[in-house]
Design an enzyme around this catalytic site. Structure first.
Site, PDB file in Angstrom:
ATOM      1  CG  ASN A  70       4.015   0.843  -8.278  1.00 23.38           C
ATOM      2  OD1 ASN A  70       5.162   1.057  -8.658  1.00 23.38           O
ATOM      3  ND2 ASN A  70       3.268   1.776  -7.728  1.00 23.38           N
ATOM      4  CB  CYS A  90       7.111   5.706  -8.948  1.00 24.82           C
ATOM      5  SG  CYS A  90       6.476   4.812  -7.532  1.00 24.82           S
ATOM      6  CG  HIS A 111       4.902   4.665 -12.244  1.00 22.52           C
ATOM      7  ND1 HIS A 111       5.714   3.589 -11.970  1.00 22.52           N
ATOM      8  CD2 HIS A 111       4.190   4.914 -11.107  1.00 22.52           C
ATOM      9  CE1 HIS A 111       5.501   3.208 -10.714  1.00 22.52           C
ATOM     10  NE2 HIS A 111       4.583   3.986 -10.186  1.00 22.52           N
TER      11      HIS A 111
HETATM   12  O1  UT7 Z   1       3.573   4.385  -7.550  1.00 24.42           O
HETATM   13  C1  UT7 Z   1       3.175   5.571  -6.926  1.00 24.42           C
HETATM   14  C2  UT7 Z   1       1.863   5.947  -7.334  1.00 24.42           C
HETATM   15  N1  UT7 Z   1       0.885   5.011  -6.830  1.00 24.42           N
HETATM   16  C3  UT7 Z   1      -0.303   5.154  -7.298  1.00 24.42           C
HETATM   17  O2  UT7 Z   1      -0.494   5.979  -8.120  1.00 24.42           O
HETATM   18  C4  UT7 Z   1      -1.409   4.310  -6.730  1.00 24.42           C
HETATM   19  C5  UT7 Z   1      -2.661   5.142  -6.718  1.00 24.42           C
HETATM   20  N2  UT7 Z   1      -3.836   4.543  -6.127  1.00 24.42           N
HETATM   21  C6  UT7 Z   1      -4.448   3.433  -6.622  1.00 24.42           C
HETATM   22  O3  UT7 Z   1      -3.968   2.800  -7.505  1.00 24.42           O
HETATM   23  C7  UT7 Z   1      -5.793   3.080  -6.060  1.00 24.42           C
HETATM   24  O4  UT7 Z   1      -6.269   4.136  -5.257  1.00 24.42           O
HETATM   25  C8  UT7 Z   1      -5.797   1.768  -5.239  1.00 24.42           C
HETATM   26  C9  UT7 Z   1      -5.637   0.584  -6.156  1.00 24.42           C
HETATM   27  C10 UT7 Z   1      -4.686   1.791  -4.204  1.00 24.42           C
HETATM   28  C11 UT7 Z   1      -7.131   1.604  -4.510  1.00 24.42           C
HETATM   29  O5  UT7 Z   1      -8.198   1.658  -5.448  1.00 24.42           O
HETATM   30  P1  UT7 Z   1      -9.482   2.542  -5.128  1.00 24.42           P
HETATM   31  O6  UT7 Z   1     -10.440   2.351  -6.225  1.00 24.42           O
HETATM   32  O7  UT7 Z   1      -8.988   3.948  -4.874  1.00 24.42           O
HETATM   33  O8  UT7 Z   1     -10.037   1.851  -3.850  1.00 24.42           O
HETATM   34  P2  UT7 Z   1     -10.240   2.455  -2.385  1.00 24.42           P
HETATM   35  O9  UT7 Z   1      -8.955   2.708  -1.726  1.00 24.42           O
HETATM   36  O10 UT7 Z   1     -11.222   3.580  -2.482  1.00 24.42           O
HETATM   37  O11 UT7 Z   1     -10.959   1.234  -1.701  1.00 24.42           O
HETATM   38  C12 UT7 Z   1     -12.266   0.851  -2.075  1.00 24.42           C
HETATM   39  C13 UT7 Z   1     -12.674  -0.313  -1.197  1.00 24.42           C
HETATM   40  C14 UT7 Z   1     -12.483  -0.047   0.288  1.00 24.42           C
HETATM   41  O12 UT7 Z   1     -13.557  -0.631   0.978  1.00 24.42           O
HETATM   42  P3  UT7 Z   1     -14.771   0.270   1.529  1.00 24.42           P
HETATM   43  O13 UT7 Z   1     -14.123   1.280   2.419  1.00 24.42           O
HETATM   44  O14 UT7 Z   1     -15.372   0.890   0.311  1.00 24.42           O
HETATM   45  O15 UT7 Z   1     -15.617  -0.738   2.221  1.00 24.42           O
HETATM   46  C15 UT7 Z   1     -11.205  -0.775   0.614  1.00 24.42           C
HETATM   47  O16 UT7 Z   1     -11.159  -1.190   1.955  1.00 24.42           O
HETATM   48  O17 UT7 Z   1     -11.882  -1.460  -1.497  1.00 24.42           O
HETATM   49  C16 UT7 Z   1     -11.315  -1.970  -0.300  1.00 24.42           C
HETATM   50  N3  UT7 Z   1     -10.016  -2.543  -0.614  1.00 24.42           N
HETATM   51  C17 UT7 Z   1      -9.868  -3.835  -0.989  1.00 24.42           C
HETATM   52  N4  UT7 Z   1     -10.739  -4.828  -1.156  1.00 24.42           N
HETATM   53  C18 UT7 Z   1     -10.267  -6.014  -1.561  1.00 24.42           C
HETATM   54  C19 UT7 Z   1      -8.810  -1.945  -0.599  1.00 24.42           C
HETATM   55  N5  UT7 Z   1      -7.855  -2.816  -0.966  1.00 24.42           N
HETATM   56  C20 UT7 Z   1      -8.486  -3.991  -1.205  1.00 24.42           C
HETATM   57  C21 UT7 Z   1      -8.049  -5.255  -1.621  1.00 24.42           C
HETATM   58  N6  UT7 Z   1      -8.970  -6.226  -1.786  1.00 24.42           N
HETATM   59  N7  UT7 Z   1      -6.758  -5.528  -1.860  1.00 24.42           N
END
Ligand code: UT7
Length: 341
Positions: free
Chosen positions: A298, A128, A268
């Protein structure tokens, strides 16, 4: 407006910097995939995607539309704005993690598609951060007077490496391309300074392990899903905020420019919460931050390039404005630059 510098040492950094961005352009595929569409594909919701990421929809390239096609269309628009013909281009650099194929490089395919001469053409891979890396490489050729006109492109068909069954990643990414024409224009507007960095110790946070020399393509790599992008979202998030702030502060300090003097911050476009956190830490106002990830998600190396084009064509950036671009991605890699538009 010409950027003013508090002290001569800061000003000295820009002497000899004769690289101007004379044109920008972008292209996104026609097909729109909305959050409602994704609700039918994986267990997710528009509410979750919107609140956790800010993304509402993304573009998906057609089956017969490849990264080089997106790149060539963005390039043609940038060439039009710059008033440059294909014959005038001296070098093509494409930043991508989704080349049409491992080799030949996508830049060579773009050369053929836009009808450029037999000029040098190569890809760089800095995920990215790729477009910012490519801008710095392109401007080095310009300031060294090796080339007069350089075409820099960030282009991705991320839908080709997305696991559409993995809700952790498939809601985040989209396809598209953005391009810039760099030219030698002494005493004109352009790239003032750039800061780049990388941390290979965190390579596992965001990767596509299959298909390279470590895990060559095989029935097993396919069965294991190694040809899909995978990410530790939480750790990547933390590193993104920290690295983007540090790179942005580095270029601001080097230029001795206060954030209030920046007309537009183009981060980004990975996650609205990352953009907000970076903006807050830099002291940027909501009005300064450019955001278009609700439309495209993204798009990795294309993200900053598409946003720069939209900021210019929408009139958010006018000639003479100071612009801060900042990116972060797999590698880990990061980069920031200040542009006097
Ligand atoms: O381009 C390169 C750089 N990329 C980035 O910088 C991306 C960085 N990361 C992020 O943007 C975020 O970490 C995400 C958007 C990927 C995830 O957000 P988060 O607030 O960190 O969520 P998480 O991974 O901690 O997930 C929280 C919960 C989980 O459920 P449990 O374990 O708490 O029951 C996931 O399974 O949300 C669940 N989850 C979803 N639920 C509904 C993960 N993806 C989804 C989804 N829909 N699409």
């Amino acid at each position: 407006m010409t950027a003013k510098f508090k002290n001569p040492r800061a000003k000295h950094n820009f002497i000899g910097r004769t690289c101007s961005i004379t044109g920008v352009g972008s292209y996104v595929p026609e097909r729109i995939l909305t959050n409602a569409d994704l609700e039918k594909m994986v267990e997710t919701s528009d509410e979750w995607i919107t609140t956790r990421t800010g993304i509402k929809e993304r573009r998906i390239a057609a089956a017969n539309e490849f990264t080089s096609d997106l790149a060539a269309k963005a390039a043609e628009r940038a060439m039009k704005m710059a008033g440059v013909t294909a014959e005038q281009i001296d070098l093509i650099i494409v930043a991508t993690i989704t080349p049409d194929m491992p080799f030949p490089n996508t830049a060579c395919l773009v050369q053929q598609k836009i009808g450029a001469r037999r000029i040098p053409a190569f890809d760089i891979e800095a995920a990215c951060s790729g477009f910012i890396y490519a801008l710095e490489i392109g401007q080095s050729f310009i300031t060294a007077h090796t080339f007069e006109t350089v075409l820099v492109i960030g282009a991705e068909k991320l839908s080709s490496i997305t696991n559409w069954k993995d809700r952790n990643t498939c809601v985040l990414f989209g396809d598209g391309a953005g391009a810039a024409i760099l030219q030698n224009r002494p005493l004109s507007h352009g790239l003032l300074t750039t800061a780049l960095g990388a941390d290979g110790s965190k390579a596992d946070l965001l990767s596509m392990p299959g298909g390279g020399s470590r895990c060559p393509a095989s029935p097993q790599t396919i069965a294991d899903g190694l040809h899909f992008l995978r990410m530790d979202g939480k750790e990547t998030f933390k590193n993104a905020v920290q690295a983007m702030c540090s790179a942005a502060n580095e270029v601001l300090n080097r230029c001795e420019i206060d954030i209030t003097r920046i007309k537009c911050v183009i981060p980004h476009q990975a996650n609205r919460r990352i953009i907000n956190a970076v903006g807050e830490r830099l002291g940027a106002t909501e009005d300064q931050l450019f955001v278009n990830l609700h439309k495209y998600g993204n798009t990795s190396a294309a993200s900053v390039a598409i946003a720069l084009d939209e900021a210019v064509t929408s009139g958010k950036i006018q000639r003479g404005d100071l612009v801060l671009i900042v990116g972060f991605g797999a590698g880990l890699t990061w980069g920031a630059a200040i542009i006097e538009w």
